[in-house]
Write a protein that holds these residues in place. Structure first.
Motif, PDB file in Angstrom:
ATOM      1  N   MET A 142       0.859  -1.200   0.000  1.00 14.37           N
ATOM      2  CA  MET A 142       0.000   0.000   0.000  1.00 14.37           C
ATOM      3  C   MET A 142       0.887   1.241   0.000  1.00 14.37           C
ATOM      4  O   MET A 142       1.864   1.306   0.746  1.00 14.37           O
ATOM      5  N   PRO A 143       0.559   2.276  -0.807  1.00 12.76           N
ATOM      6  CA  PRO A 143       1.409   3.458  -0.880  1.00 12.76           C
ATOM      7  C   PRO A 143       1.489   4.178   0.449  1.00 12.76           C
ATOM      8  O   PRO A 143       0.543   4.156   1.245  1.00 12.76           O
ATOM      9  N   PRO A 144       2.596   4.912   0.712  1.00 12.98           N
ATOM     10  CA  PRO A 144       2.754   5.601   1.990  1.00 12.98           C
ATOM     11  C   PRO A 144       1.626   6.578   2.262  1.00 12.98           C
ATOM     12  O   PRO A 144       1.228   6.770   3.401  1.00 12.98           O
ATOM     13  N   VAL A 145       1.083   7.247   1.217  1.00 15.97           N
ATOM     14  CA  VAL A 145       0.034   8.244   1.431  1.00 15.97           C
ATOM     15  C   VAL A 145      -1.163   7.611   2.098  1.00 15.97           C
ATOM     16  O   VAL A 145      -1.807   8.163   2.983  1.00 15.97           O
ATOM     17  N   ALA A 146      -1.498   6.410   1.650  1.00 18.88           N
ATOM     18  CA  ALA A 146      -2.641   5.731   2.227  1.00 18.88           C
ATOM     19  C   ALA A 146      -2.345   5.307   3.655  1.00 18.88           C
ATOM     20  O   ALA A 146      -3.208   5.362   4.523  1.00 18.88           O
ATOM     21  N   GLN A 147      -1.122   4.912   3.895  1.00 14.95           N
ATOM     22  CA  GLN A 147      -0.797   4.316   5.170  1.00 14.95           C
ATOM     23  C   GLN A 147      -0.946   5.292   6.335  1.00 14.95           C
ATOM     24  O   GLN A 147      -1.341   4.926   7.415  1.00 14.95           O
ATOM     25  N   ILE A 148      -0.610   6.577   6.103  1.00 19.41           N
ATOM     26  CA  ILE A 148      -0.610   7.502   7.244  1.00 19.41           C
ATOM     27  C   ILE A 148      -1.979   7.664   7.847  1.00 19.41           C
ATOM     28  O   ILE A 148      -2.153   7.840   9.050  1.00 19.41           O
ATOM     29  N   ASP A 149      -3.014   7.602   6.982  1.00 21.13           N
ATOM     30  CA  ASP A 149      -4.332   7.943   7.461  1.00 21.13           C
ATOM     31  C   ASP A 149      -5.205   6.707   7.628  1.00 21.13           C
ATOM     32  O   ASP A 149      -6.365   6.808   7.975  1.00 21.13           O
ATOM     33  N   SER A 150      -4.665   5.582   7.260  1.00 10.20           N
ATOM     34  CA  SER A 150      -5.539   4.462   7.129  1.00 10.20           C
ATOM     35  C   SER A 150      -6.087   3.965   8.442  1.00 10.20           C
ATOM     36  O   SER A 150      -7.145   3.453   8.463  1.00 10.20           O
ATOM     37  N   ALA A 187       7.242   6.530   8.234  1.00  9.02           N
ATOM     38  CA  ALA A 187       7.710   6.059   9.538  1.00  9.02           C
ATOM     39  C   ALA A 187       6.743   5.054  10.150  1.00  9.02           C
ATOM     40  O   ALA A 187       7.157   4.033  10.715  1.00  9.02           O
ATOM     41  N   ARG A 188       5.474   5.323  10.025  1.00  7.49           N
ATOM     42  CA  ARG A 188       4.495   4.414  10.630  1.00  7.49           C
ATOM     43  C   ARG A 188       4.444   3.083   9.871  1.00  7.49           C
ATOM     44  O   ARG A 188       4.239   2.020  10.456  1.00  7.49           O
ATOM     45  N   ARG A 189       4.605   3.160   8.573  1.00  5.14           N
ATOM     46  CA  ARG A 189       4.636   1.898   7.818  1.00  5.14           C
ATOM     47  C   ARG A 189       5.886   1.106   8.167  1.00  5.14           C
ATOM     48  O   ARG A 189       5.832  -0.116   8.328  1.00  5.14           O
ATOM     49  N   HIS A 190       7.011   1.808   8.288  1.00  5.16           N
ATOM     50  CA  HIS A 190       8.259   1.144   8.612  1.00  5.16           C
ATOM     51  C   HIS A 190       8.170   0.464   9.978  1.00  5.16           C
ATOM     52  O   HIS A 190       8.736  -0.618  10.190  1.00  5.16           O
ATOM     53  N   LYS A 191       7.467   1.104  10.914  1.00  9.73           N
ATOM     54  CA  LYS A 191       7.310   0.538  12.254  1.00  9.73           C
ATOM     55  C   LYS A 191       6.122  -0.428  12.339  1.00  9.73           C
ATOM     56  O   LYS A 191       5.819  -0.965  13.405  1.00  9.73           O
ATOM     57  N   ARG A 192       5.417  -0.591  11.206  1.00 14.35           N
ATOM     58  CA  ARG A 192       4.266  -1.499  11.139  1.00 14.35           C
ATOM     59  C   ARG A 192       3.200  -1.133  12.174  1.00 14.35           C
ATOM     60  O   ARG A 192       2.688  -1.988  12.900  1.00 14.35           O
ATOM     61  N   GLU A 193       2.881   0.139  12.224  1.00 15.35           N
ATOM     62  CA  GLU A 193       1.901   0.599  13.198  1.00 15.35           C
ATOM     63  C   GLU A 193       0.511   0.721  12.607  1.00 15.35           C
ATOM     64  O   GLU A 193      -0.425   1.096  13.292  1.00 15.35           O
TER      65      GLU A 193
END
Length: 515
Positions: free
Chosen positions: A1-9, A144-150
Motif C-alpha cells: 500500500m502506498p505511503p500516502v494511504a498508510q498515514i491515514d488508514s 515512519a508508521r509503515r516502517h514501524k508497522r503501526e
C-alpha cells in the motif's frame, strides 16, 4: 500500500506500538520543532519577502518538502501536518519583523490593496513553503508508521471513505505543487528580431539581461533592429512599476528606429530582489541608477545619442537625471509628466470627494472624510482615490486605444516575465511605493527644476487627470530649455505612449529626424 494511504488508514495495533519510548519521543519532538524553526529563521534572513527569484522558489520548495518529511518521520503522527507549518510561520514572522512594506506588515483584509498584499506576499510564500511542509509531513509520517508497522487496514466503511478522501487530497496537493514547480521553473526570455525568413536580423539585438549599477543587479531589456540606431531609454512609473510587457506589446515599432532600453528600477519587476535593504531604496539613488545606466549604454554601444523617456514617477527621475548629467542625453521626453506629487494628491482628493458628493456615493464620502486629505502614512489610505480616479472621477473611452482600461495589468502575461515576476508585480509595486512615495512629498519641479540644458518634450494625454495636467502645463511654461514642445494625444489619459503607441512612435521618429 502506498505511503500516502498508510498515514491515514487507521489504527495502531496497540497503544504501545504507536508510541515510541519516552527518550526517543523527546528527541523526535526536538527534531520536529528545531528543523522548521531553523528553516523559518533562514527564510526570514535570506528571503524575508518570500522567494522572489526562480532559484529561491525552487530551493524553498525542496527544503520545505525535505524538512516536512524529516519532521513527520520523527514524530510519526499526523499532528506534524499542523505544528510544523505553525512553528515555521512563527519563526519566519519573528525573524523578518524589521522588514517593512504592505506584503510583510500586519495583515489587513478590509481593503482591496490589503488583499493584494496578502495574496502576493504571504499567499505565494505559503504555496512555496507551507504547502510543501505539509506534504512532506504527510509522507514522512506515513513512511515512519509503515516502517514501524503501526498501521492496520481499515475495516469499517466510514474508515475506508476517510482514507480515500485523505488519499485524494494528498494526491491533489502533490499534483498542485508539481504544477507550481514547473510553472516557477519556466524561464523568461525575449524573442529575437528576425527577418522575413525567420532568421535573426544581422546587427539586431534582443536581450533580457541584468546590469550592475551601484553593486545591484538590475533587470534591463534591450531590443532593436540595428545597434547603430540611437538609444531610447525608458524609465517606468509607479514608483514600483515595471513596463517590460507594455513596451513589448505596444511599442515594438520603436525597435525599427531605436535601440530601446527598458529599465526595471530597484525593487520592481525583474529587480524585485534588489529592494532590500530598504535604506538603499531612495529617490536620489534611483536617479543615480538612470545616470549610471546611461553611462554604461554610451560605452557599450559607442554612441552619444540617448533619448531619455520618463513616464509618471519615471518623469520625476528623468528630469533629475537630465538636470544632473545633460551631457549624457540628447533630449528629455516626459510622458504623463509629474511635477508635485503632494499637490497632485491634494487636487485628486478634492476632485474625488466632489465626484462622490455629486453622485451620492456615501461610502466614498465617508471613507475620504474619515482619512482626510493626503499625504498618508499607509498605502491603503490612497485606495479610495486610486480606485475611482480613471473610471469615475476622470472618465474617458479606452476602447479606441491600444491599451485598455486595465492599463499596466494588461501587460503582465508576456514571456519576458517569469511566473514569480508576474505574481509579484502588484506586491512589488506596493512595497516600493510604500518606501519611495513619502520621499517625493517635497519635490516640486516648479521650484527646483526650472532649467534643463537639453531639449524638452512633453507628451500628454488629453484626458490626463487635472492634478497632473495643470501642474505639468505650469512647469512647462516656466522651464527654460534649448527647445521645448508639447504634443497632446487626443484619446489618451496618463499613459499615452501605450494608449496611442503609433502617435508616440511617429513623434519620436520626427524628433530624431530634426536633430
Amino acid at each position: 500500500m502506498p505511503p500516502v494511504a498508510q498515514i491515514d488508514s487507521c489504527h495502531a495495533r496497540t497503544p504501545a506500538a504507536s508510541a515510541p519510548p519516552a527518550g526517543n519521543r523527546g528527541l523526535a519532538v526536538l527534531i520536529a520543532v528545531t528543523m522548521p524553526v531553523l528553516f523559518g529563521v533562514v527564510s526570514g534572513i535570506f528571503t524575508p519577502r518570500g522567494p522572489v527569484t526562480t532559484g529561491e522558489a525552487l530551493t524553498t520548495m525542496a527544503l520545505a518538502l525535505a524538512i516536512g518529511v524529516i519532521a513527520g518521520a520523527a514524530v510519526r503522527s499526523r499532528w506534524a501536518i499542523v505544528f510544523v507549518p505553525v512553528v515555521f510561520i512563527a519563526a519566519l514572522e519573528v525573524t523578518r519583523m524589521p522588514i517593512t512594506g504592505p506584503t510583510v506588515d500586519a495583515v489587513r483584509l478590509d481593503t482591496q490593496l490589503g488583499w493584494i498584499a496578502f495574496v502576493t506576499g504571504r499567499g505565494i510564500h505559503g504555496l512555496l513553503a507551507v504547502a510543501p511542509l505539509i506534504l512532506g509531513a504527510i509522507f514522512g509520517a506515513a513512511y515512519a508508521r509503515r516502517h514501524k508497522r503501526e498501521l492496520a487496514a481499515p475495516r469499517r466503511f466510514t474508515q475506508r471513505i476517510g482514507l480515500y478522501s485523505r488519499r485524494t487530497l494528498t494526491a491533489l496537493l502533490t499534483l498542485t505543487l508539481i504544477a507550481l514547480a514547473l510553472g516557477v521553473a519556466r524561464p523568461a526570455g525575449t524573442d529575437p528580431i528576425v527577418d522575413a525568413d525567420g532568421t535573426a536580423l544581422p546587427g539586431s539585438i534582443a536581450e533580457l539581461t541584468t546590469v550592475t549599477l551601484d553593486g545591484r543587479e538590475l533587470g534591463v531589456m534591450i531590443r532593436g533592429h540595428d545597434v547603430r540606431n540611437p538609444i531610447l531609454m525608458f524609465v517606468a512609473g509607479g514608483p514600483g512599476g515595471s513596463e517590460l510587457g507594455a513596451m513589448r506589446r505596444h511599442l515594438s515599432a520603436l525597435e525599427h528606429d531605436f535601440t530601446v532600453v527598458t529599465l526595471d528600477q530597484r525593487g520592481t519587476g525583474k529587480s524585485y530582489a534588489e529592494l532590500d535593504p530598504a535604506s538603499t531604496l531612495t529617490f536620489d539613488r534611483g536617479v543615480s541608477d538612470v545616470i549610471d545606466l546611461a553611462s554604461y549604454l554610451r560605452e557599450r554601444f559607442g554612441t552619444d545619442s540617448i533619448y531619455l523617456v520618463g513616464q509618471s514617477y519615471g518623469s520625476l527621475v528623468g528630469v533629475r537625471a537630465a538636470q544632473q548629467r545633460p551631457d549624457l542625453f540628447t533630449a528629455y521626453i516626459g510622458v504623463g509628466q509629474m511635477v508635485s506629487p503632494a499637490e497632485t494628491d491634494q487636487i485628486t482628493y478634492l476632485d474625488t470627494l466632489a465626484w462622490a458628493r455629486a453622485s451620492g456615493n456615501r461610502e466614498v464620502i465617508e471613507e475620504l472624510t474619515a482619512i482626510g486629505p493626503p499625504p498618508y502614512e499607509r498605502m491603503s489610505d490612497y485606495e479610495p482615490v486610486l480606485t475611482h480616479e480613471t473610471p469615475d472621477v476622470y472618465p474617458y473611452d479606452h476602447s479606441v486605444n491600444s491599451e485598455g482600461a486595465g492599463q499596466f495589468s494588461e501587460n503582465l502575461f508576456v514571456r519576458e516575465y517569469t511566473l514569480l515576476e508576474q505574481i509579484h508585480a502588484l506586491g512589488a509595486f506596493m512595497d516600493v511605493a510604500s518606501i519611495l512615495y513619502p520621499q517625493l512629498q517635497e519635490i516640486d519641479l516648479r521650484v527646483d527644476a526650472l532649467k534643463l540644458d537639453i531639449p524638452v518634450y512633453l507628451m500628454q494625454g488629453r484626458f490626463e487627470a487635472r492634478g497632473r495636467a495643470e501642474l505639468a502645463e505650469e512647469w512647462f511654461d516656466m522651464v527654460q530649455a534649448p527647445h521645448k514642445e508639447v504634443l497632446l494625444f487626443d484619446t489618451s489619459g496618463h499613459r499615452p505612449l501605450f494608449e496611442q503607441p503609433e502617435v508616440f512612435h511617429d513623434a519620436m521618429v520626427r524628433i530624431e529626424g530634426q536633430r
